[in-house]
Design a protein around this motif. Sequence first.
Motif, PDB file in Angstrom:
ATOM      1  N   ALA A  14      35.562  31.058  30.256  1.00 51.84           N
ATOM      2  CA  ALA A  14      35.124  32.418  30.564  1.00 51.84           C
ATOM      3  C   ALA A  14      36.148  33.143  31.439  1.00 51.84           C
ATOM      4  CB  ALA A  14      33.764  32.374  31.272  1.00 51.84           C
ATOM      5  N   GLY A  15      37.281  32.461  31.712  1.00 57.00           N
ATOM      6  CA  GLY A  15      38.370  33.129  32.426  1.00 57.00           C
ATOM      7  C   GLY A  15      38.487  32.829  33.906  1.00 57.00           C
ATOM      8  N   VAL A  16      37.702  31.860  34.400  1.00 58.11           N
ATOM      9  CA  VAL A  16      37.789  31.546  35.828  1.00 58.11           C
ATOM     10  C   VAL A  16      38.935  30.548  36.056  1.00 58.11           C
ATOM     11  CG1 VAL A  16      36.518  30.734  37.849  1.00 58.11           C
ATOM     12  CG2 VAL A  16      35.279  31.865  35.993  1.00 58.11           C
ATOM     13  N   ASP A  17      39.741  30.813  37.090  1.00 56.30           N
ATOM     14  CA  ASP A  17      40.941  30.013  37.341  1.00 56.30           C
ATOM     15  C   ASP A  17      40.607  28.782  38.181  1.00 56.30           C
ATOM     16  OD1 ASP A  17      44.187  30.715  38.947  1.00 56.30           O
ATOM     17  OD2 ASP A  17      43.413  28.981  37.825  1.00 56.30           O
ATOM     18  N   VAL A  18      40.011  27.756  37.526  1.00 55.40           N
ATOM     19  CA  VAL A  18      39.647  26.524  38.237  1.00 55.40           C
ATOM     20  C   VAL A  18      40.794  25.538  38.084  1.00 55.40           C
ATOM     21  CG1 VAL A  18      37.885  24.760  38.593  1.00 55.40           C
ATOM     22  CG2 VAL A  18      37.230  26.970  37.604  1.00 55.40           C
ATOM     23  N   ARG A  19      41.283  25.018  39.208  1.00 57.14           N
ATOM     24  CA  ARG A  19      42.506  24.218  39.222  1.00 57.14           C
ATOM     25  C   ARG A  19      42.282  22.716  39.349  1.00 57.14           C
ATOM     26  NH1 ARG A  19      46.859  27.727  41.093  1.00 57.14           N
ATOM     27  NH2 ARG A  19      46.579  29.641  39.876  1.00 57.14           N
ATOM     28  N   GLY A  20      41.061  22.293  39.680  1.00 55.08           N
ATOM     29  CA  GLY A  20      40.861  20.861  39.862  1.00 55.08           C
ATOM     30  C   GLY A  20      39.433  20.512  40.224  1.00 55.08           C
TER      31      GLY A  20
END
Length: 452
Positions: free
Chosen positions: A394-400
């Motif tokens: 959905a476009g969320v910038d989750v990195r880890g």
Amino acid sequence: MSQAPVFPDGFLWGAATAAHQIEGSPLADGAGPSIWTRFAHTPGMTLNGDTGDVACDHYRRWKDDVKLMRDLGLQAYRFSVAWARVLPEGTGRINQAGLDFYSRLVDELLANGIEPLLTLYHWDLPAALDDRGGWLNRDSADWFAEYASVMYKALDGRVKKWVTLNEPWVITDGGYLHGALAPGHRSLFEAPIASHNLMRAHGAAVRAYREIGAHEIGLVVNIEPKYAASDSEADRVATRRAHAYMNEQYLHPALLGRYPEELEDVFGAAWPEWPKQDFELIRQKLDFVGINYYTRGVTEANDSYPLKAGSVRQPLATYSETGWEFYPKGLTDLLVWFKQTYGDTPVYITENGAAMYDPPAAEVDADGRGRVRDPLRTAYLRQHIGAIHDAIQAGVDVRGYMLWSLLDNLEWSLGYSKRFGMVHVNYATQQRTPKDSAHWYSGVIRSHGRSL
Ligand SMILES: OC[C@H]1NNC[C@@H](O)[C@@H]1O
Ligand SMILES: [Ca+2]
């Protein structure tokens, strides 16, 4: 999900712990006492009088525990520093042996290809600072910045991801409003003051980092989506209040430089007028925000103090041993809300997991291997990691993703009664036994999420 999920390149797979919950030896090698050493040794404060005196004995077993992390294939490890090991009086004199413990740990992690994520404050304030008013004293921002600077100078470069505070909401709601956690205060007037000073301390530590450090720093919050139990006006207003109190109370000042309006309703006469320049200190550019997710809150208006809102039990849902509803979609909704409200600050899930009815002890299986069957935890983890993937799509910038927790450990006032670990700890023998969920998680890491 239809086809195997694809996680972004560089998505970091790890696990999390906190100093007081795993280390033991709280006063070893010159360390000073913390508010948790005092609180747990105060009769009646913790279940069965459990304390952090031994915990998982990680202070002595740290090398084997890093080997365990490597064997599990972890790419990162989130841990916290016990402030009073490094500065026994909280400020001033440095206890080199305490600093050396963390320096050696970081070197061992790096030698095993594991990236350290260091939390400066995970609830264990030096008792000496509590004697000076603790988080109620505006000087706490300077104390924290001094301690943070000692750590930056010693470890920055080897540590490239720093966290200032873990869960300011729990620190104040538990430690200053309801009294369930150290330092055990119960005051509607103290809670917002402690909150505000925690956020000033966060800002002061980030400002100090920009002078000394060269990598990344962020804030970790525990937030949970609030859903109105009905579409009645009372329930919708109560849900808005609960959302502001838990989810916006810390992210708004940190990222927007202001509090949500609803806090004045929650605290009433106990809500101070804040000096404007405080928000310039609190609002610092962050390289990431850590979100600790466990559950959601279906919320109704009620006469609870002081929120006048509370969660409604969902009849067909699964609940963990800590009474938290198993609701993975809440994580997707929360991440989408975060992006919509605060923009594109990168996010790490810095905690997620459950105490989920494990068998009390490891059994020995056919080939003599210790085994702990924890299918409910694997189901919980699989669905929550899937929910993160949905948010990424959905476009969320989750990195880890840092799984809570690496080890069964001291669940604060609940003592050792709740087991969150993917690795079982036999507290009598200190034997570590990876649970089925740990073996499953190793596969997820190896396949970069595709085996979910
Ligand atoms: O309750 C589980 C965890 N939640 N976040 C903070 C940690 O210290 C807790 O053990
Ligand atoms: Ca107002």
